[in-house]
Design an enzyme around this catalytic site. Structure first.
Site, PDB file in Angstrom:
ATOM      1  N   ASP A 536      27.678  -6.210  -2.891  1.00  0.00           N
ATOM      2  CA  ASP A 536      27.606  -4.712  -2.837  1.00  0.00           C
ATOM      3  C   ASP A 536      28.869  -4.147  -3.981  1.00  0.00           C
ATOM      4  O   ASP A 536      29.619  -5.329  -4.332  1.00  0.00           O
ATOM      5  CB  ASP A 536      27.903  -3.997  -1.689  1.00  0.00           C
ATOM      6  N   GLU A 616      18.505 -37.188 -14.969  1.00  0.00           N
ATOM      7  CA  GLU A 616      18.917 -36.041 -14.515  1.00  0.00           C
ATOM      8  C   GLU A 616      20.186 -35.704 -14.966  1.00  0.00           C
ATOM      9  O   GLU A 616      20.617 -34.504 -15.395  1.00  0.00           O
ATOM     10  CB  GLU A 616      18.839 -35.919 -12.880  1.00  0.00           C
TER      11      GLU A 616
END
Ligand code: GLA
Length: 731
Positions: A536, A616
Site C-alpha cells: 500500500d 543457466e
C-alpha cells in the site's frame, strides 16, 4: 496562491491541477457542497447541476424552515455526518457523552498555505511550496464544539489532490469518534464501473471490473493490515473507459491497517464514495483539546483512460511519496536465500550462495528467516532477535565481513511485530502480545501479534534489532509481517480505549519504521507481509520496494504484477527469478521467461545459485547485465499494459518508454503455443510518431507511427511460456 481560489461572491472553492479541477461551494445554512471533480472546465463554476426539489422521505434541517426542497439526503456534500437527515453512507459518526450521535457539520472558515500539509505520525505525500498548495476548510458542530478540518493538498504538476481530516474537540465534554473517513466524493447521476484489486495469499491484486449497482458495495480489511484480500486502491470509471480512453478516478489510501472503501448508488442515481479507516473495532475518545488525524487519500483523475491514471500515481509516488534515496537510483540486485534453503543453512552455505551470486554479477546477498533465536522452523524464535551462533558459527559480523570481502553487500530479514510462544521473549513477557482476557488465542503460522501499541515493546524489539545491525554492515532490511492482527486487546489500555488498538498498532509500526529509516538513511528497505499483504501507499513512504507476492511462479506473476501496476510504480514490486518446478505451483517455465517477468519489477534471484547449470548461469549473467542497462526505464519511465492477462490467454505483453521517448523495451510471455500458429500483432504506445526507432536485435528501423499503428508481430516459437523481448532505440 495560484492553484487554489475562493470566490467570495459565490463562495466557491476551486482547486486546479494541470489537467483536473475540483470545486465545492458553501451554500444555504453553511453547508459545504461538493460541486465537481473532473477535467478542467475553465472559470465556469459548476453550480448549475444542483437542483433542489421536495423529495419524499428526505427530511429538511430545522434551519430550512418551510423550505422542503433543502435536504442533506440528496445534496452532494464534501464531508457528511450522521444524524442530520442524510441516510446514505456518511463520512463521520461520533457519540456524545449523553449517548446521542448527531453531527451537524457546518462551514466555519478556511485557510490556504503554500506547500503540502503533513500528518503527525502518519505517512503522507510531501510537497514544497513550489510543488504543492494546501487548503484547509473548517467545519463545526455547534453543540459539541467539535471542529473538523478538511485538508486538501494540491499538486498541480502531478495532477494529484490529496485529502485528510483533522478532528479537534474544542468542547468541554468527551466525544467518541466512531467513524472518521479520510474523504468523501459525491458524483451526480453518472453510471460508472468500479475497479478493485482482490486476492489472497500468493495471488494478490487480481483485477475486477464491475458495474456499480444500487445500494452499497465495498472493499475493506479488518485484518489489521491493508491485506492480500482487498487492496486499498480503487478506481471509478465511465462504462466506456479503456486503457487509453475515457474518464476515470483513482483513490489510494495511504494507510496499512484496517480500512473501508464504500460506494453507494443512491435513490437519485448519485454515487458517493467514502474511504478511510474501517469503523469496525474503531472508536477514538477525544477529551477536551484532543486531536485525531485520519490517514490521507491520494486522488487522481484522468480523461485519457486507465493508463494515464496509472502514470499519474506512478509519477506522484516516485517523486513525492517514496523518500528513499533508492527511489530513482539503481538498486543493488539481490539474491535471497529463502527458497534456496528455507530454515536449513549454516554460515558456509550462505557464503557459497553469496559467492555464486557475485560470480554471476549480483550485488547483494539477503539472509532471510531463520538466523536468530532458536528459529529452526516457523513454530519458534520470533521475538528473540539475537544471532543463532549454532547455525552461523563465528557470528554475523564474521559472515558479513566475508561476504563484503568478495564485493557483495549484505541484507537481513526481520519480523519485528511478532512473537512465538516458544521464545525467550514470550516466556519473559507473556502480556506483551495482543490477547483477549480469558479467551483462547487465535494462532496463525503459529505466531502471535506483539502489542505494538506499547512503547516498551517497540523499544525492546527495535533495540535488539539495532544492536544486530550496528554489529555489522547491514545495507538492506526486509521487514516481514506474517499473520493478520487478531486477539485485539491491549493489556496496557483501559476498556474504553480498546477501540483504539488497531490504529495505535499502525501508529506504532510507523514509528518503528521511521526510527529505522532515520537511523540508517542509506539503508535499502523492502517491506513484505507474506508477500503482498501490505502492498500500500503507506508502506511506500518508508520503503521504496515491497515483496510483491510469495508466489514466484512467472505465469501467476503476470496477473499479480499486472493488477499491482494500476496503482503502484513498477519499481516498487519485488520480483525474483526462482527455481522450477516452481515451489508454489509446481509449474516449469523457461529460465529466460522467469528473468523477463522478474525484470518487470525490482529484479532479484531467490534460488540456490550453486545448483544452476552452466547454461543457466550464462543466462542469469545476461539477465543481470540487461537489467542494469535498462533499469532506468523501470525506475523512471512510463509503463504501458499492452494486453491484459485476465482477457488474453495466449500472450501477455507490456512496454516501458523512457520519459524522453528515446528508449523503449517491450517484454512479455507467449503463454500457449499452437500448431500452425496465427501471427499475433501488438501495437506499441507512447513513442514519437515521427521519429525513427531501431529494433536492437534485428537492426530493423521503423517510425514510431509504424510501431504504434501497424504493430509488430510477436515471435513464433516452439513450446509454451516463451519469453518476448524487444528493445528499441530512437535514431
Ligand atoms: C514470508 C515472506 C517470505 C519469507 C518467509 C520467511 O512468507 O513473504 O518471502 O521471507 O516469510 O518466513
Amino acid at each position: 496562491m495560484k492553484y487554489i481560489t475562493y470566490n467570495e461572491k459565490t463562495n466557491v472553492f476551486s482547486l486546479r491541477t494541470n489537467h483536473s479541477m475540483y470545486q465545492m461551494q458553501v451554500r444555504e445554512h453553511d453547508t459545504l457542497v461538493h460541486l465537481y471533480y473532473g477535467a478542467n472546465v475553465g472559470d465556469t463554476e459548476i453550480t448549475h447541476r444542483i437542483i433542489s426539489l421536495d423529495r419524499g422521505f428526505s427530511g429538511n434541517p430545522y434551519e430550512a424552515g418551510e423550505d422542503r426542497t433543502f435536504s442533506l439526503d440528496v445534496l452532494p456534500q464534501e464531508y457528511s455526518g450522521y444524524g442530520n437527515g442524510d441516510y446514505r453512507i456518511n463520512s463521520m459518526e461520533a457519540q456524545h457523552e449523553d449517548g446521542s450521535d448527531a453531527l451537524h457539520l457546518r462551514y466555519e472558515c478556511y485557510k490556504m498555505m503554500e506547500g503540502k500539509y503533513s500528518l503527525k505520525g502518519l505517512p503522507a505525500m510531501f510537497g514544497s511550496a513550489e510543488e504543492a498548495e494546501t487548503l484547509e476548510i473548517v467545519l463545526y458542530d455547534r453543540i459539541s464544539n467539535l471542529k473538523v478540518h478538511l485538508l486538501y493538498g494540491v499538486f498541480p504538476e502531478l495532477d494529484v489532490i490529496t485529502r485528510a481530516v483533522r478532528i479537534e474537540n474544542q468542547g468541554e465534554k468527551t466525544v467518541t469518534i466512531q467513524r472518521a473517513m479520510s474523504m468523501e466524493m459525491d458524483y451526480p447521476n453518472k453510471h460508472m464501473d468500479f475497479i478493485h484489486f482482490y486476492g489472497r495469499h500468493t495471488m494478490e491484486r487480481m483485477m475486477e471490473r464491475l458495474p456499480l449497482h444500487h445500494g452499497v458495495q465495498s472493499v475493506e480489511s479488518k485484518r489489521g493490515t491493508s491485506s492480500h484480500q482487498h487492496n486499498p486502491f480503487v478506481i471509478l470509471c465511465d462504462k466506456a473507459t479503456t486503457e487509453t480512453h475515457g474518464d476515470c478516478y483513482g483513490f489510494a489510501l495511504v494507510y496499512s491497517g484496517n480500512y473501508k472503501c464504500e460506494i453507494e448508488v443512491d435513490q437519485m442515481e448519485q454515487t458517493r464514495l467514502t474511504m478511510g479507516i474501517h469503523p469496525y473495532h474503531f472508536s477514538i475518545r477525544l477529551n477536551t483539546g484532543d486531536v485525531f488525524e485520519t490517514p490521507e487519500v491520494i486522488m487522481a483523475y484522468s480523461d485519457a483512460g486507465l493508463e494515464r491514471l496509472s502514470h499519474i500515481f506512478h509519477d506522484a509516488y516516485r517523486s513525492n511519496l517514496i523518500r528513499s534515496k533508492y527511489v530513482n537510483t539503481p538498486r543493488p540486485i539481490l539474491v535471497n536465500n529463502w527458497e534456496a534453503t528455507y530454515f536449513n543453512f549454516d554460515e558456509e552455505k550462505l557464503f557459497q550462495i553469496a559467492k555464486a551470486g557475485k560470480d554471476i554479477g549480483l550485488d547483494l546477498f539477503v539472509l532471510d528467516d531463520g538466523w536468530f533465536g532458536k528459529r529452526n522452523s516457523d513454530y519458534t524464535g520470533l521475538g528473540d532477535w539475537v544471532v543463532n551462533e549454532d547455525k552461523i558459527k563465528g557470528g554475523l559480523p564474521k559472515l558479513v565481513e566475508r561476504i563484503n570481502g568478495i564485493g557483495m553487500k549484505f541484507g537481513l530479514w526481520i519480523e519485528p511485530e511478532m512473537v512465538s510462544e516458544d521464545s525467550d521473549l514470550y516466556r519473559e513477557h507473556p502480556d506483551w502480545c495482543l490477547r483477549i482476557p480469558q479467551r483462547h488465542m487465535n494462532r496463525s503460522r503459529h505466531q502471535l501479534n506483539l502489542d505494538i501499541t506499547r512503547k516498551e515493546v517497540r523499544d525492546h524489539i527495535m533495540g535488539q534489532i539495532f544492536k544486530v545491525m550496528d554489529s555489522c554492515n547491514v545495507e538492506y532490511i526486509k521487514w516481514d509481517m506474517n499473520r493478520s492482527v487478531d486477539n485485539v486487546y491491549s493489556m496496557a489500555l483501559p476498556a474504553e480505549r480498546q477501540g483504539e488498538v488497531f490504529h495505535r498498532y499502525m501508529l506504532g509500526v510507523y514509528e518503528m519504521m521511521e526510527q529505522l529509516v532515520q537511523r540508517y538513511p542509506d539503508l535499502l528497505f523492502e517491506n513484505c507481509s507474506g508477500g503482498g499483504g501490505r502492498f500500500d501507499a503507506g508502506m511506500l513512504y518508508y520503503s521504496p520496494q515491497i515483496w510483491c507476492s510469495d508466489n514466484t511462479d512467472a505465469v501467476d506473476r503476470l496477473k499479480i504484477q499486472y493488477g499491482t501496476s494500476f496503482g503502484y510504480p513498477i519499481s516498487t514490486m519485488g520480483a525474483h527469478v526462482s527455481v522450477c518446478p516452481n515451489h508454489q505451483t509446481g509449474r516449469s517455465t523457461p529460465f529466460e521467461t522467469r528473468g523477463v517477468v522478474a525484470s518487470a519489477g525490482t529484479f532479484g534471484f531467490e534460488l540456490d545459485l550453486e545448483k544452476l547449470t552452466p547454461e543457466e548461469k550464462e543466462l542469469a549473467r545476461r539477465q543481470i547485465r540487461e537489467y542494469k542497462e535498462t533499469e532506468h526505464l523501470v525506475q523512471t519511465g512510463d509503463y504501458y499494459r499492452l494486453t491484459s492477462p485476465f482477457k488474453n490467454n495466449d500472450y501477455v505483453v507490456w512496454q516501458f518508454v523512457s520519459k524522453d521517448k528515446k528508449e523503449s523495451i517491450v517484454n512479455g510471455v507467449m503463454l500457449r503455443n499452437e500448431a500452425n500458429p496465427h501471427i499475433h500483432l501488438i501495437w506499441l504506445r507512447g513513442l514519437e510518431p515521427d521519429q525513427y526507432y531501431k529494433d536492437m536485435a534485428s537492426g530493423a528501423v521503423y517510425t514510431g507511427a509504424a510501431l504504434m499503428k501497424a504493430g509488430i508481430p510477436l515471435p513464433v516459437g516452439i513450446g509454451d511460456y516463451q519469453p518476448i523481448t524487444f528493445r528499441f532505440e530512437r535514431q
